[in-house]
Design a protein around this motif. Structure first.
Motif, short mmCIF file in Angstrom:
data_model
loop_
_atom_site.label_atom_id
_atom_site.label_comp_id
_atom_site.label_asym_id
_atom_site.label_seq_id
_atom_site.Cartn_x
_atom_site.Cartn_y
_atom_site.Cartn_z
N SER A 186 0.85 -1.19 0.00
CA SER A 186 0.00 0.00 0.00
C SER A 186 0.89 1.24 0.00
N THR A 187 0.45 2.23 -0.62
CA THR A 187 1.18 3.50 -0.66
C THR A 187 0.35 4.55 0.07
N ARG A 188 1.07 5.39 0.68
CA ARG A 188 0.41 6.44 1.43
C ARG A 188 0.59 7.75 0.68
N GLN A 189 -0.43 8.42 0.48
CA GLN A 189 -0.35 9.70 -0.22
C GLN A 189 -0.59 10.82 0.78
N HIS A 190 0.31 11.82 0.73
CA HIS A 190 0.19 12.97 1.60
C HIS A 190 -0.28 14.16 0.79
N ARG A 191 -1.05 14.97 1.47
CA ARG A 191 -1.43 16.21 0.81
C ARG A 191 -0.24 17.17 0.87
N LYS A 192 -0.07 17.93 -0.17
CA LYS A 192 1.01 18.89 -0.19
C LYS A 192 0.67 20.02 0.78
N SER A 193 1.66 20.36 1.61
CA SER A 193 1.48 21.44 2.56
C SER A 193 1.93 22.75 1.92
N TYR A 194 1.14 23.80 2.17
CA TYR A 194 1.50 25.11 1.62
C TYR A 194 2.50 25.84 2.53
N LEU A 195 2.56 25.43 3.77
CA LEU A 195 3.45 26.10 4.71
C LEU A 195 4.87 25.55 4.69
N ARG A 196 5.03 24.28 4.37
CA ARG A 196 6.35 23.65 4.41
C ARG A 196 7.38 24.35 3.52
N PRO A 197 7.07 24.73 2.31
CA PRO A 197 8.08 25.43 1.49
C PRO A 197 8.36 26.86 1.97
N LEU A 198 7.51 27.40 2.83
CA LEU A 198 7.70 28.77 3.30
C LEU A 198 8.51 28.86 4.60
N ILE A 199 8.82 27.74 5.22
CA ILE A 199 9.51 27.76 6.51
C ILE A 199 10.90 28.39 6.39
N VAL A 200 11.70 27.94 5.48
CA VAL A 200 13.08 28.43 5.33
C VAL A 200 13.09 29.92 4.94
N PRO A 201 12.30 30.34 3.96
CA PRO A 201 12.31 31.78 3.65
C PRO A 201 11.81 32.65 4.81
N LEU A 202 10.82 32.18 5.57
CA LEU A 202 10.33 32.95 6.70
C LEU A 202 11.39 33.08 7.80
N VAL A 203 12.11 32.00 8.05
CA VAL A 203 13.19 32.06 9.04
C VAL A 203 14.29 33.01 8.55
N ALA A 204 14.62 32.96 7.28
CA ALA A 204 15.65 33.85 6.72
C ALA A 204 15.21 35.31 6.82
N VAL A 205 13.94 35.60 6.54
CA VAL A 205 13.43 36.96 6.66
C VAL A 205 13.45 37.41 8.12
N ALA A 206 13.12 36.52 9.03
CA ALA A 206 13.13 36.86 10.45
C ALA A 206 14.56 37.20 10.91
N PHE A 207 15.54 36.39 10.52
CA PHE A 207 16.92 36.69 10.88
C PHE A 207 17.40 37.99 10.24
N SER A 208 17.04 38.20 8.98
CA SER A 208 17.43 39.44 8.31
C SER A 208 16.81 40.64 9.01
N GLY A 209 15.56 40.53 9.39
CA GLY A 209 14.90 41.62 10.11
C GLY A 209 15.54 41.88 11.45
N TYR A 210 15.90 40.83 12.16
CA TYR A 210 16.56 40.96 13.46
C TYR A 210 17.87 41.73 13.33
N PHE A 211 18.71 41.32 12.38
CA PHE A 211 20.00 41.96 12.21
C PHE A 211 19.86 43.38 11.65
N ALA A 212 18.88 43.60 10.79
CA ALA A 212 18.65 44.96 10.27
C ALA A 212 18.21 45.89 11.41
N TRP A 213 17.31 45.42 12.27
CA TRP A 213 16.84 46.23 13.40
C TRP A 213 18.00 46.61 14.32
#
Length: 111
Positions: free
Chosen positions: A2-29
């Motif tokens: 049997s194969t298990r099919q997962h629904r594609k998450s919309y948040l998973r591809p955004l985790i790395v860019p959001l963390v990068a933006v948060a770090f950039s914002g922290y250092f810019a501030w």
């Protein structure tokens, strides 16, 4: 099998860019507002300008005092300066003299 099919998450591809933006914002501030940031540098420059002006005023005052002290030295003693200092320190004046004290002390008049 049997194969298990997962629904594609919309948040998973955004985790790395959001963390990068948060770090950039922290250092810019902190680069702008931190203790070594741009604003701190501007405040230090203003303080340095104010202190330089105060130093110039103190140098001028010192030069004035040094000129007056030079007149009281034994090698170039000026009788007017000696008389002025004696009257200021002792607070005495003759009865026929008009003396104006800027310091607020009143002279003692002796006959």
């Amino acid at each position: 099998m049997s194969t298990r099919q997962h629904r594609k998450s919309y948040l998973r591809p955004l985790i790395v860019p959001l963390v990068a933006v948060a770090f950039s914002g922290y250092f810019a501030w902190h680069g702008w507002h931190g203790s070594f940031g741009i604003e701190a540098r501007r405040q230090l420059d203003r303080e340095a300008t104010r202190l330089a002006a105060e130093l110039d005023a103190i140098h001028k005052e010192r030069a004035t005092i040094e000129r007056r002290v030079a007149l009281l030295r034994a090698s170039s003693l000026e009788s007017d300066m000696l008389d002025e200092r004696a009257r200021e320190i002792l607070g005495f004046a003759n009865a026929n003299e008009v003396v104006v004290f800027a310091g607020g002390r009143k002279p003692v008049v002796k006959n």
